[in-house]
Design a protein around this motif. Structure first.
Motif, PDB file in Angstrom:
ATOM      1  N   GLY A 246       0.812  -1.213   0.000  1.00  0.00           N
ATOM      2  CA  GLY A 246       0.000   0.000   0.000  1.00  0.00           C
ATOM      3  C   GLY A 246       0.844   1.261   0.000  1.00  0.00           C
ATOM      4  N   ARG A 247       1.962   1.241   0.702  1.00  0.00           N
ATOM      5  CA  ARG A 247       2.820   2.439   0.741  1.00  0.00           C
ATOM      6  C   ARG A 247       3.467   2.692  -0.611  1.00  0.00           C
ATOM      7  NH1 ARG A 247       4.162   0.087   5.658  1.00  0.00           N
ATOM      8  NH2 ARG A 247       6.262  -0.480   5.015  1.00  0.00           N
ATOM      9  N   VAL A 248       3.767   1.618  -1.346  1.00  0.00           N
ATOM     10  CA  VAL A 248       4.306   1.801  -2.698  1.00  0.00           C
ATOM     11  C   VAL A 248       3.235   2.397  -3.604  1.00  0.00           C
ATOM     12  CG1 VAL A 248       5.199   0.625  -4.740  1.00  0.00           C
ATOM     13  CG2 VAL A 248       6.041  -0.009  -2.489  1.00  0.00           C
ATOM     14  N   LEU A 249       1.987   1.938  -3.461  1.00  0.00           N
ATOM     15  CA  LEU A 249       0.904   2.498  -4.272  1.00  0.00           C
ATOM     16  C   LEU A 249       0.758   4.000  -4.032  1.00  0.00           C
ATOM     17  CD1 LEU A 249      -1.935  -0.198  -4.018  1.00  0.00           C
ATOM     18  CD2 LEU A 249      -0.272   0.134  -5.847  1.00  0.00           C
ATOM     19  N   LYS A 250       0.841   4.411  -2.763  1.00  0.00           N
ATOM     20  CA  LYS A 250       0.727   5.840  -2.453  1.00  0.00           C
ATOM     21  C   LYS A 250       1.907   6.613  -3.023  1.00  0.00           C
ATOM     22  CE  LYS A 250      -1.804   4.722   1.752  1.00  0.00           C
ATOM     23  NZ  LYS A 250      -1.747   4.662   3.231  1.00  0.00           N
ATOM     24  N   ALA A 251       3.077   5.988  -3.020  1.00  0.00           N
ATOM     25  CA  ALA A 251       4.247   6.637  -3.611  1.00  0.00           C
ATOM     26  C   ALA A 251       4.063   6.810  -5.123  1.00  0.00           C
ATOM     27  CB  ALA A 251       5.502   5.815  -3.323  1.00  0.00           C
ATOM     28  N   ILE A 252       3.474   5.814  -5.774  1.00  0.00           N
ATOM     29  CA  ILE A 252       3.195   5.912  -7.212  1.00  0.00           C
ATOM     30  C   ILE A 252       2.212   7.034  -7.477  1.00  0.00           C
ATOM     31  CG2 ILE A 252       2.157   4.701  -9.168  1.00  0.00           C
ATOM     32  CD1 ILE A 252       3.258   2.100  -7.969  1.00  0.00           C
ATOM     33  N   ARG A 253       1.196   7.137  -6.633  1.00  0.00           N
ATOM     34  CA  ARG A 253       0.204   8.188  -6.792  1.00  0.00           C
ATOM     35  C   ARG A 253       0.836   9.573  -6.697  1.00  0.00           C
ATOM     36  NH1 ARG A 253      -3.477   8.438  -1.775  1.00  0.00           N
ATOM     37  NH2 ARG A 253      -1.536   9.338  -0.990  1.00  0.00           N
ATOM     38  N   GLU A 254       1.758   9.745  -5.762  1.00  0.00           N
ATOM     39  CA  GLU A 254       2.371  11.056  -5.551  1.00  0.00           C
ATOM     40  C   GLU A 254       3.419  11.378  -6.612  1.00  0.00           C
ATOM     41  OE1 GLU A 254       1.224  13.155  -3.426  1.00  0.00           O
ATOM     42  OE2 GLU A 254      -0.220  11.703  -2.658  1.00  0.00           O
ATOM     43  N   ALA A 258       9.700   9.025  -8.963  1.00  0.00           N
ATOM     44  CA  ALA A 258      10.474   8.855  -7.730  1.00  0.00           C
ATOM     45  C   ALA A 258      10.406   7.413  -7.241  1.00  0.00           C
ATOM     46  CB  ALA A 258       9.967   9.809  -6.652  1.00  0.00           C
ATOM     47  N   ALA A 259       9.222   6.795  -7.337  1.00  0.00           N
ATOM     48  CA  ALA A 259       9.086   5.406  -6.923  1.00  0.00           C
ATOM     49  C   ALA A 259       9.941   4.488  -7.805  1.00  0.00           C
ATOM     50  CB  ALA A 259       7.620   4.983  -6.992  1.00  0.00           C
ATOM     51  N   GLN A 260       9.979   4.772  -9.104  1.00  0.00           N
ATOM     52  CA  GLN A 260      10.819   3.972 -10.007  1.00  0.00           C
ATOM     53  C   GLN A 260      12.297   4.138  -9.684  1.00  0.00           C
ATOM     54  OE1 GLN A 260       9.439   5.515 -13.751  1.00  0.00           O
ATOM     55  NE2 GLN A 260       8.058   3.780 -14.114  1.00  0.00           N
ATOM     56  N   SER A 261      12.682   5.352  -9.275  1.00  0.00           N
ATOM     57  CA  SER A 261      14.089   5.606  -8.960  1.00  0.00           C
ATOM     58  C   SER A 261      14.546   4.835  -7.732  1.00  0.00           C
ATOM     59  CB  SER A 261      14.320   7.105  -8.743  1.00  0.00           C
ATOM     60  OG  SER A 261      13.693   7.535  -7.547  1.00  0.00           O
ATOM     61  N   LEU A 262      13.593   4.406  -6.904  1.00  0.00           N
ATOM     62  CA  LEU A 262      13.910   3.610  -5.722  1.00  0.00           C
ATOM     63  C   LEU A 262      13.880   2.114  -6.016  1.00  0.00           C
ATOM     64  CD1 LEU A 262      11.901   5.624  -3.049  1.00  0.00           C
ATOM     65  CD2 LEU A 262      14.369   5.640  -3.424  1.00  0.00           C
ATOM     66  N   GLY A 263      13.752   1.767  -7.283  1.00  0.00           N
ATOM     67  CA  GLY A 263      13.820   0.370  -7.683  1.00  0.00           C
ATOM     68  C   GLY A 263      12.497  -0.367  -7.685  1.00  0.00           C
ATOM     69  N   LYS A 264      11.382   0.352  -7.602  1.00  0.00           N
ATOM     70  CA  LYS A 264      10.081  -0.297  -7.583  1.00  0.00           C
ATOM     71  C   LYS A 264       9.562  -0.498  -9.006  1.00  0.00           C
ATOM     72  CE  LYS A 264      10.066  -0.145  -3.113  1.00  0.00           C
ATOM     73  NZ  LYS A 264      10.293  -1.408  -2.342  1.00  0.00           N
ATOM     74  N   ASP A 265       9.043  -1.702  -9.260  1.00  0.00           N
ATOM     75  CA  ASP A 265       8.415  -2.000 -10.541  1.00  0.00           C
ATOM     76  C   ASP A 265       6.994  -1.443 -10.500  1.00  0.00           C
ATOM     77  OD1 ASP A 265       7.372  -2.985 -12.877  1.00  0.00           O
ATOM     78  OD2 ASP A 265       7.930  -5.082 -12.505  1.00  0.00           O
ATOM     79  N   THR A 266       6.840  -0.185 -10.834  1.00  0.00           N
ATOM     80  CA  THR A 266       5.555   0.493 -10.663  1.00  0.00           C
ATOM     81  C   THR A 266       4.459  -0.121 -11.533  1.00  0.00           C
ATOM     82  OG1 THR A 266       6.187   2.152 -12.316  1.00  0.00           O
ATOM     83  CG2 THR A 266       6.661   2.661 -10.016  1.00  0.00           C
TER      84      THR A 266
END
Length: 443
Positions: A246-254, A258-266
């Motif tokens: 859920g926290r990754v989803l909120k990061a994607i929303r914002e 930035a979420a991709q730069s932290l290595g997340k497969d958005t």
């Protein structure tokens, strides 16, 4: 009374309503009280008032489930899905096809209802997953266009004469799955007029003492079950929102970059969020149309206006807040959807209102002579149309004045645990205190 005394008196109340459960409970109690008062004023008996309160509770609960499903997509991940009605249709049609009687029109497979419900949720999830893979490569308006197109493709497919032997075409399903309440209360669940079993007999006898008819008892018990499902979905999404997912989803929303730069497969996270939301929308369609008191699964039921209503409810409560989603759904279902026709009946019973004029001009002209009765009659006669106009005005005002909704502006922490408490080992706290006071610590 001084300001400090007033503040001290209000503190316990504020502490109570800081709890989300208290907000939801207070909202439902207020709605029940208002609609009970409506029924009492109109002279409804116990059965009529129970039916009135039950109906608004049922609508608030099913709206709450589907608004929560939309919140996981739009409120958490920022995915603009305006094809909600289509995914509800997939759930409702699938459970009808799997669990309806083989002797019905169109025939079903006659599978046990739990299998049909799981199949409906799974089908809506899979359709959402398949739709998400190409659609989520688009953003904003383009994603919205694709989702509403998918919804219309689903509805038109179910409506097509080419599939009438399976879906019923424009007629839909006339022989829907047997409600779980029938299994709980009746000796023959397939016959709603059969003799009740021991539990049903006790429940119906209790209701009869207060003038409550059998069908009202059955529908009330079903509504209680839908409220339980709403609670379970709420707890699931609360846990999901506080999880790393859920926290990754909120990061994607914002900020997806930035979420991709932290290595997340958005893309992967968005696809999973979209599929989860679609599965819950399918569940809402099952509870609302396939097994609910309305018991109607036809293509016309799943027109895009349902999606519009659900978005209004989410905007009222506040995107990103699960509690706000439930509150917004309850407010929309009660005050905006169910209350206007009842208020019309109360006004017509309490006042001598002239018949509705043929058009607005005939209603406005008498105002020049001080006669407001034709305008009042016109408004009451067209209250259903005016209700939709009011929804549009409310939506514009909310977007301008309070775009975050009732509870959408609450702060969210990025950590999964509270940061208020000092979680350091006790052996290090003294050194840290000494350093803070200007002392030295041993290296």
């Amino acid at each position: 009374m001084s300001d400090s005394t007033t503040q001290d008196a209000l503190d316990p109340l504020r502490r109570v309503f800081a709890n989300d459960a208290a907000k939801v409970a207070a909202m439902f109690i207020t709605i029940w009280a208002v609609f009970y008062a409506f029924g009492n004023h109109l002279g409804y008996g116990n059965s009529g008032m129970l039916a009135l309160v039950r109906r608004v509770t049922f609508l608030a609960a099913v709206y709450g489930i589907v608004v929560l499903a939309l919140n996981i997509q739009w409120g958490y991940a920022g995915l603009f899905n305006i094809g909600v009605a289509g995914f509800m249709a997939v759930g409702a049609y699938t459970v009808s096809m799997l669990s309806s009687s083989p002797a019905g029109t169109p025939p079903g497979l006659g599978l046990p209802l739990p299998v049909g419900i799981l199949g409906g949720i799974l089908a809506a999830t899979i359709v959402g997953l398949v739709a998400a893979l190409p659609a989520l490569r688009l953003k904003a308006d383009y994603l919205a266009i694709v989702t509403v197109a998918i919804s219309e493709i689903i509805r038109i497919t179910y409506n097509s004469p080419a599939f009438a032997d399976v879906t019923g075409g424009a007629r839909g399903f006339g022989n829907l799955p047997i409600s779980p309440v029938n299994h709980l209360l009746l000796s023959d669940p397939s016959d709603p007029f059969s003799e009740p079993n021991a539990f049903g007999e006790a429940l119906f006898s209790f209701g009869a003492e207060y003038g409550i008819r059998q069908f009202a008892v059955v529908n009330t018990l079903y509504t209680i079950g839908v409220l339980v499902v709403l609670l379970l979905v709420y707890l699931l999404l609360e846990r999901t929102g506080k999880s790393p997912f859920g926290r990754v989803l909120k990061a994607i929303r914002e900020d997806e970059t930035a979420a991709q730069s932290l290595g997340k497969d958005t893309q992967n996270f968005k696809v999973r969020a979209f599929a989860l939301g679609c599965g819950l929308m399918g569940l809402a369609g099952i509870l609302w149309f396939a097994m609910g008191p309305r018991a109607s699964v036809t293509p016309v039921t799943f027109r895009p206006n349902i999606t519009f209503y659900i978005f209004i409810a989410l905007i009222i409560g506040g995107a990103g807040s699960n509690t706000g989603s439930v509150l917004g759904a309850a407010l929309f279902a009660s005050l905006l959807f169910e209350a206007p026709p009842i208020i019309r009946s109360i006004i017509r019973e309490s006042f001598d209102v002239a018949a509705s004029p043929a058009n607005l001009i005939e209603a406005l002209v008498p105002i020049a002579s001080g006669n407001l009765a034709p305008l009042a009659g016109f408004m009451l006669g067209n209250i259903d149309t005016l209700r939709f106009i009011g929804m549009g005005i409310l939506l514009v005002v909310l977007i301008q004045r309070k775009p975050d909704g009732l509870l959408g502006a609450r702060k969210e922490t990025a950590a999964s645990v509270s940061l208020d408490a000092d979680t350091r080992p006790s052996s290090t706290r003294g050194d840290a205190t000494a350093a803070a006071d200007g002392g030295e610590t041993d290296d």
